[in-house]
Motif scaffolding. Structure first.
Motif, PDB file in Angstrom:
ATOM      1  N   SER A  72       0.837  -1.201   0.000  1.00  7.74           N
ATOM      2  CA  SER A  72       0.000   0.000   0.000  1.00  7.74           C
ATOM      3  C   SER A  72       0.871   1.250   0.000  1.00  7.74           C
ATOM      4  O   SER A  72       0.520   2.263  -0.608  1.00  7.74           O
ATOM      5  N   GLU A 128     -10.051  -1.946   1.937  1.00  2.21           N
ATOM      6  CA  GLU A 128      -9.463  -2.514   3.153  1.00  2.21           C
ATOM      7  C   GLU A 128      -9.368  -1.512   4.275  1.00  2.21           C
ATOM      8  O   GLU A 128      -9.370  -1.881   5.440  1.00  2.21           O
ATOM      9  N   ASP A 140      -6.769  -1.402  -4.035  1.00  2.00           N
ATOM     10  CA  ASP A 140      -6.082  -1.997  -2.877  1.00  2.00           C
ATOM     11  C   ASP A 140      -7.139  -2.642  -1.983  1.00  2.00           C
ATOM     12  O   ASP A 140      -7.841  -1.953  -1.262  1.00  2.00           O
TER      13      ASP A 140
END
Ligand code: TYD
Ligand code: MG
Length: 455
Positions: free
Chosen positions: A106, A129, A175
């Motif tokens: 990330s 997330e 992500d």
């Protein structure tokens, strides 16, 4: 009379949402992975076949009339990442970035979006997330808080695609790919069927709009990125971020690249404020304190196309045990046994009842046979209490006859030796290529000659 095509349209296929296996008929349990109630009709295939049966053939294009127009690639802001990508991010491409949890995926993704976006067309960072607040905290740490990146917390593929079409960002980061959900596909988020469908749809939107997509994927326990290997065939570039989670060094490895060489490795350092390129001196995993000591030898390993200076340490001590211990960290144990056997038989160094330990500094793994000679000299040095001179690098493969063999990419290794400040090099006699003028060169054809160079 039904044609073959029509018959195959009528034949339903079933696909397992856990492992992606296909079956000709429905069963309660998947024959491949033994999961219960995971087989369902492969609607995409059935719909596809029906469409083919009703569609007219397309017009093909002669190769000679197509002009290959190299698109403008997006620079990622990191020389090392660009290097692995083959210059930068190609418009309309799909890049999959895999790695263990917590390794820094990330972090890289946010830094890359900050470099690829600008005020006029910002990058879009979509996460399923984390919350906006968590993202903002990371962005502050990385100094990426400007208007170059817009954030989105979303896991529905349709909404994401509609947003991409409306905003036309310079780059989209997802992500992670495991959190995406495609409403038209069976299975829970993260299952193979869901991830495959989501990647296919993201790939379509990238090709249609020219907006490049960076997909972050967690590595599963089995080591595959986001499910089975099939995912790797669906994207243009597969990158893999690896390293010791608690260490600071990271390697970005190109596993597949439709736009550049595979086997490229980028060397990065994880710092408090993000991922940085490692400059030449820190690229060498060298500890000034131990260099020049008996048992410490610098070698240049070549991982793919990437040379890297590493320190090999050996310790040979009298064993308190009946059967001496041999341990290796970062080097294959069988190869250590082999080096000990060759040293005994071919260099006439008797290794009586000694424990022998090998350690490769910096958490690097040496799979490259070009580092054999360094390991052999480290062991011999520790036993004889003699050292290779402090600023020397050792390159060469050792054969069973004790001969020192030529290794691949020696020119690259020699250039790296100079870059990290080496002044001399021990290398195979049989190497015929050039040696940089500022390196003193000791050529050896067998282990006995190499051991004689220990001071
Ligand atoms: P992260 O990018 O969240 O990993 P991934 O997405 O692969 O799971 O990074 C996780 C770790 O990195 C975390 O333990 C904190 C550390 N870190 C740094 O050391 N420096 C930084 O600038 C950032 C953002 C994180
Ligand atoms: Mg993450």
């Amino acid at each position: 009379m039904a044609t073959d095509l029509q018959r195959s349209v009528q034949r339903l296929h079933y696909v397992c949402s856990e492992c992606g296996a296909e079956a000709p008929k429905w069963q309660g349990r998947c024959p491949a992975c033994a999961a219960w109630n995971t087989l369902s009709e492969d609607l995409m295939r059935v719909a596809g076949r029906k469409a083919v049966a009703l569609t007219a053939a397309a017009t093909t294009t002669p190769m000679a009339t197509v002009m290959a127009v190299p698109g403008r690639v997006l620079a990622t802001g990191s020389f090392e990442v660009d290097r692995v990508l083959g210059g930068g991010i190609v418009p309309g491409s799909v890049v999959l970035l895999g790695g263990d949890p917590g390794i820094g995926k990330s972090t890289i993704a946010l830094q890359v979006s900050n470099s690829c976006g600008d005020e006029v067309s910002p990058a879009l960072y979509c996460t399923g997330e984390e919350s906006l607040e968590q993202l903002a905290l990371r962005a502050r740490r990385l100094c990426c808080t400007g208007a170059r990146v817009r954030l989105l917390v979303e896991s529905d593929v349709d909404t994401l695609i509609a947003t991409i079409e409306a905003e036309r960002p310079s780059l989209v980061v997802v992500d992670s790919v495991q959190t995406l959900r495609d409403a038209g596909t069976p299975g829970p988020p993260g299952s193979v069927s869901q991830v495959r469908a989501a990647v296919l749809r993201m790939s379509d939107v990238a090709k249609a709009t020219g907006v490049p997509v960076l997909l972050v994927g967690h590595v599963t326990k089995e080591g595959a990125i986001a499910g089975p290997r099939t995912l790797e065939h669906m994207v243009d570039v597969v990158l893999y971020l690896e390293g010791e989670r608690l260490g600071e060094h990271r390697m970005l490895r190109g596993i597949k690249n439709r736009f550049g060489a595979t086997g490229e490795v980028g060397l990065l350092g994880m710092e408090r404020d993000g991922m940085r390129d490692l400059a030449a001196p820190s690229r060498g995993m060298l500890d000034a304190a131990s260099l020049g000591e008996a048992g410490s030898v610098v070698t240049i390993t070549c991982d793919g196309l990437r040379p890297m200076a590493v320190e090999v340490q050996a310790l040979a001590v009298a064993s308190p045990f009946e059967f001496p211990r041999r341990m290796a960290s970062g080097f294959e144990l069988n190869r250590l046994h082999l080096m000990l056997a060759v040293l005994t038989k071919r260099a006439r160094i008797t290794i009586p009842k000694l424990d022998v330990f090998i350690n490769v500094a910096g958490g690097i793994r040496l799979d490259d046979p070009g580092t054999d000679l360094a390991v052999a000299l480290a062991i011999a040095g520790s036993m004889k209490n003699r050292a290779v001179s402090r600023h020397s690098a050792v390159i060469g493969e050792v054969g069973l006859g004790g001969e020192v063999r030529r290794v691949s990419r020696t020119e690259l290794r020699l250039a790296e030796a100079v870059a990290v400040g080496m002044e001399a090099v021990i290398l195979p006699e049989s190497y015929r290529g050039a040696v940089p003028g500022d390196l003193r060169c000791h050529r050896v054809s067998n282990l006995i000659q190499a051991v004689a160079l220990l001071g």
